[in-house]
Design a protein around this motif. Sequence first.
Motif, PDB file in Angstrom:
ATOM      1  N   CYS A   1       0.822  -1.212   0.000  1.00 34.98           N
ATOM      2  CA  CYS A   1       0.000   0.000   0.000  1.00 34.98           C
ATOM      3  C   CYS A   1       0.856   1.262   0.000  1.00 34.98           C
ATOM      4  O   CYS A   1       1.642   1.490   0.917  1.00 34.98           O
ATOM      5  N   PRO A   2       0.687   2.136  -1.002  1.00 35.26           N
ATOM      6  CA  PRO A   2       1.510   3.348  -1.084  1.00 35.26           C
ATOM      7  C   PRO A   2       1.123   4.451  -0.096  1.00 35.26           C
ATOM      8  O   PRO A   2       1.885   5.393   0.096  1.00 35.26           O
ATOM      9  N   VAL A   3      -0.054   4.335   0.525  1.00 36.37           N
ATOM     10  CA  VAL A   3      -0.493   5.385   1.454  1.00 36.37           C
ATOM     11  C   VAL A   3      -0.679   4.881   2.884  1.00 36.37           C
ATOM     12  O   VAL A   3      -1.215   5.586   3.728  1.00 36.37           O
ATOM     13  N   ALA A   4      -0.256   3.660   3.151  1.00 34.86           N
ATOM     14  CA  ALA A   4      -0.300   3.071   4.499  1.00 34.86           C
ATOM     15  C   ALA A   4      -1.693   3.160   5.127  1.00 34.86           C
ATOM     16  O   ALA A   4      -1.843   3.548   6.278  1.00 34.86           O
ATOM     17  N   CYS A   5      -2.707   2.758   4.370  1.00 39.63           N
ATOM     18  CA  CYS A   5      -4.080   2.831   4.891  1.00 39.63           C
ATOM     19  C   CYS A   5      -4.590   1.491   5.415  1.00 39.63           C
ATOM     20  O   CYS A   5      -5.741   1.381   5.822  1.00 39.63           O
ATOM     21  N   ILE A   6      -3.733   0.463   5.423  1.00 39.09           N
ATOM     22  CA  ILE A   6      -4.155  -0.868   5.869  1.00 39.09           C
ATOM     23  C   ILE A   6      -3.554  -1.149   7.238  1.00 39.09           C
ATOM     24  O   ILE A   6      -2.345  -1.040   7.443  1.00 39.09           O
ATOM     25  N   HIS A   7      -4.423  -1.509   8.181  1.00 37.63           N
ATOM     26  CA  HIS A   7      -4.016  -1.662   9.575  1.00 37.63           C
ATOM     27  C   HIS A   7      -4.451  -3.020  10.132  1.00 37.63           C
ATOM     28  O   HIS A   7      -5.473  -3.565   9.703  1.00 37.63           O
ATOM     29  N   PRO A   8      -3.719  -3.542  11.124  1.00 36.79           N
ATOM     30  CA  PRO A   8      -4.102  -4.825  11.719  1.00 36.79           C
ATOM     31  C   PRO A   8      -5.341  -4.689  12.607  1.00 36.79           C
ATOM     32  O   PRO A   8      -5.533  -3.678  13.271  1.00 36.79           O
ATOM     33  N   GLY A   9      -6.156  -5.724  12.588  1.00 44.69           N
ATOM     34  CA  GLY A   9      -7.307  -5.793  13.485  1.00 44.69           C
ATOM     35  C   GLY A   9      -6.828  -6.139  14.883  1.00 44.69           C
ATOM     36  O   GLY A   9      -5.754  -6.703  15.058  1.00 44.69           O
ATOM     37  N   PRO A  10      -7.620  -5.855  15.895  1.00 39.98           N
ATOM     38  CA  PRO A  10      -7.197  -6.044  17.280  1.00 39.98           C
ATOM     39  C   PRO A  10      -7.263  -7.486  17.797  1.00 39.98           C
ATOM     40  O   PRO A  10      -6.747  -7.773  18.869  1.00 39.98           O
TER      41      PRO A  10
ATOM     42  N   TRP B   1      -6.301 -10.452  10.926  1.00 34.11           N
ATOM     43  CA  TRP B   1      -6.946  -9.785   9.802  1.00 34.11           C
ATOM     44  C   TRP B   1      -6.542  -8.317   9.769  1.00 34.11           C
ATOM     45  O   TRP B   1      -5.999  -7.787  10.731  1.00 34.11           O
ATOM     46  N   PHE B   2      -6.803  -7.681   8.660  1.00 28.04           N
ATOM     47  CA  PHE B   2      -6.470  -6.271   8.457  1.00 28.04           C
ATOM     48  C   PHE B   2      -7.705  -5.518   7.990  1.00 28.04           C
ATOM     49  O   PHE B   2      -8.685  -6.114   7.565  1.00 28.04           O
ATOM     50  N   TRP B   3      -7.648  -4.208   8.094  1.00 27.46           N
ATOM     51  CA  TRP B   3      -8.745  -3.363   7.641  1.00 27.46           C
ATOM     52  C   TRP B   3      -8.182  -2.153   6.903  1.00 27.46           C
ATOM     53  O   TRP B   3      -7.041  -1.747   7.120  1.00 27.46           O
ATOM     54  N   ILE B   4      -8.988  -1.602   6.014  1.00 27.66           N
ATOM     55  CA  ILE B   4      -8.590  -0.437   5.212  1.00 27.66           C
ATOM     56  C   ILE B   4      -9.285   0.803   5.763  1.00 27.66           C
ATOM     57  O   ILE B   4     -10.507   0.820   5.951  1.00 27.66           O
ATOM     58  N   ASP B   5      -8.511   1.843   5.992  1.00 26.12           N
ATOM     59  CA  ASP B   5      -9.061   3.135   6.405  1.00 26.12           C
ATOM     60  C   ASP B   5      -9.646   3.795   5.155  1.00 26.12           C
ATOM     61  O   ASP B   5      -8.911   4.242   4.276  1.00 26.12           O
ATOM     62  N   PHE B   6     -10.968   3.824   5.064  1.00 26.21           N
ATOM     63  CA  PHE B   6     -11.640   4.364   3.885  1.00 26.21           C
ATOM     64  C   PHE B   6     -11.286   5.825   3.616  1.00 26.21           C
ATOM     65  O   PHE B   6     -11.273   6.270   2.473  1.00 26.21           O
ATOM     66  N   ASP B   7     -10.986   6.577   4.669  1.00 26.36           N
ATOM     67  CA  ASP B   7     -10.666   7.996   4.496  1.00 26.36           C
ATOM     68  C   ASP B   7      -9.283   8.211   3.893  1.00 26.36           C
ATOM     69  O   ASP B   7      -9.018   9.262   3.320  1.00 26.36           O
ATOM     70  N   THR B   8      -8.397   7.220   4.018  1.00 24.12           N
ATOM     71  CA  THR B   8      -7.032   7.354   3.523  1.00 24.12           C
ATOM     72  C   THR B   8      -6.819   6.649   2.187  1.00 24.12           C
ATOM     73  O   THR B   8      -5.970   7.041   1.399  1.00 24.12           O
ATOM     74  N   CYS B   9      -7.585   5.605   1.926  1.00 24.75           N
ATOM     75  CA  CYS B   9      -7.436   4.802   0.708  1.00 24.75           C
ATOM     76  C   CYS B   9      -7.586   5.674  -0.543  1.00 24.75           C
ATOM     77  O   CYS B   9      -8.508   6.489  -0.637  1.00 24.75           O
ATOM     78  N   ILE B  10      -6.669   5.480  -1.499  1.00 25.87           N
ATOM     79  CA  ILE B  10      -6.716   6.247  -2.749  1.00 25.87           C
ATOM     80  C   ILE B  10      -7.247   5.411  -3.912  1.00 25.87           C
ATOM     81  O   ILE B  10      -7.167   5.827  -5.058  1.00 25.87           O
ATOM     82  N   ASP B  11      -7.745   4.207  -3.624  1.00 27.50           N
ATOM     83  CA  ASP B  11      -8.366   3.340  -4.622  1.00 27.50           C
ATOM     84  C   ASP B  11      -7.407   2.964  -5.756  1.00 27.50           C
ATOM     85  O   ASP B  11      -7.798   2.901  -6.908  1.00 27.50           O
ATOM     86  N   CYS B  12      -6.159   2.676  -5.383  1.00 23.62           N
ATOM     87  CA  CYS B  12      -5.175   2.315  -6.411  1.00 23.62           C
ATOM     88  C   CYS B  12      -5.299   0.856  -6.842  1.00 23.62           C
ATOM     89  O   CYS B  12      -4.898   0.492  -7.943  1.00 23.62           O
ATOM     90  N   GLY B  13      -5.807  -0.017  -5.954  1.00 21.63           N
ATOM     91  CA  GLY B  13      -6.016  -1.411  -6.290  1.00 21.63           C
ATOM     92  C   GLY B  13      -4.820  -2.328  -6.115  1.00 21.63           C
ATOM     93  O   GLY B  13      -4.900  -3.517  -6.415  1.00 21.63           O
ATOM     94  N   ILE B  14      -3.713  -1.790  -5.624  1.00 24.77           N
ATOM     95  CA  ILE B  14      -2.526  -2.622  -5.437  1.00 24.77           C
ATOM     96  C   ILE B  14      -2.802  -3.737  -4.432  1.00 24.77           C
ATOM     97  O   ILE B  14      -2.372  -4.875  -4.617  1.00 24.77           O
ATOM     98  N   CYS B  15      -3.533  -3.449  -3.384  1.00 30.20           N
ATOM     99  CA  CYS B  15      -3.853  -4.468  -2.373  1.00 30.20           C
ATOM    100  C   CYS B  15      -4.566  -5.652  -3.003  1.00 30.20           C
ATOM    101  O   CYS B  15      -4.258  -6.811  -2.718  1.00 30.20           O
ATOM    102  N   LEU B  16      -5.502  -5.367  -3.880  1.00 31.01           N
ATOM    103  CA  LEU B  16      -6.266  -6.408  -4.558  1.00 31.01           C
ATOM    104  C   LEU B  16      -5.362  -7.259  -5.448  1.00 31.01           C
ATOM    105  O   LEU B  16      -5.518  -8.473  -5.523  1.00 31.01           O
ATOM    106  N   GLU B  17      -4.390  -6.633  -6.081  1.00 36.20           N
ATOM    107  CA  GLU B  17      -3.458  -7.337  -6.972  1.00 36.20           C
ATOM    108  C   GLU B  17      -2.526  -8.277  -6.211  1.00 36.20           C
ATOM    109  O   GLU B  17      -2.189  -9.346  -6.713  1.00 36.20           O
ATOM    110  N   VAL B  18      -2.093  -7.889  -5.013  1.00 33.41           N
ATOM    111  CA  VAL B  18      -1.086  -8.684  -4.296  1.00 33.41           C
ATOM    112  C   VAL B  18      -1.677  -9.695  -3.315  1.00 33.41           C
ATOM    113  O   VAL B  18      -0.973 -10.594  -2.865  1.00 33.41           O
ATOM    114  N   CYS B  19      -2.934  -9.579  -2.985  1.00 36.98           N
ATOM    115  CA  CYS B  19      -3.533 -10.481  -1.995  1.00 36.98           C
ATOM    116  C   CYS B  19      -3.704 -11.889  -2.568  1.00 36.98           C
ATOM    117  O   CYS B  19      -4.372 -12.067  -3.589  1.00 36.98           O
TER     118      CYS B  19
END
Length: 74
Positions: free
Chosen positions: A20-29, A38-56
Amino acid sequence: MPHTIVTNICEGVADCVEACPVACIHPGPDKNKKGTDWFWIDFDTCIDCGICLEVCPVEGAILDEEKPDLQQTP
């Protein structure tokens, strides 16, 4: 529109975190229903680049749309 990590499908692989180029993915508690980290995406920070989807490597763990009902956030 931000991407979504489906909490109960995510297996905590974390390839998305490093990619993630904007560090919007964080670990769940805690663990999800599968008993994995598991991890979660901060919707306010995500730039919708799709890299996460490509590498998962976990099929269906990341969606290319914002679905807050499928993603737990702390």
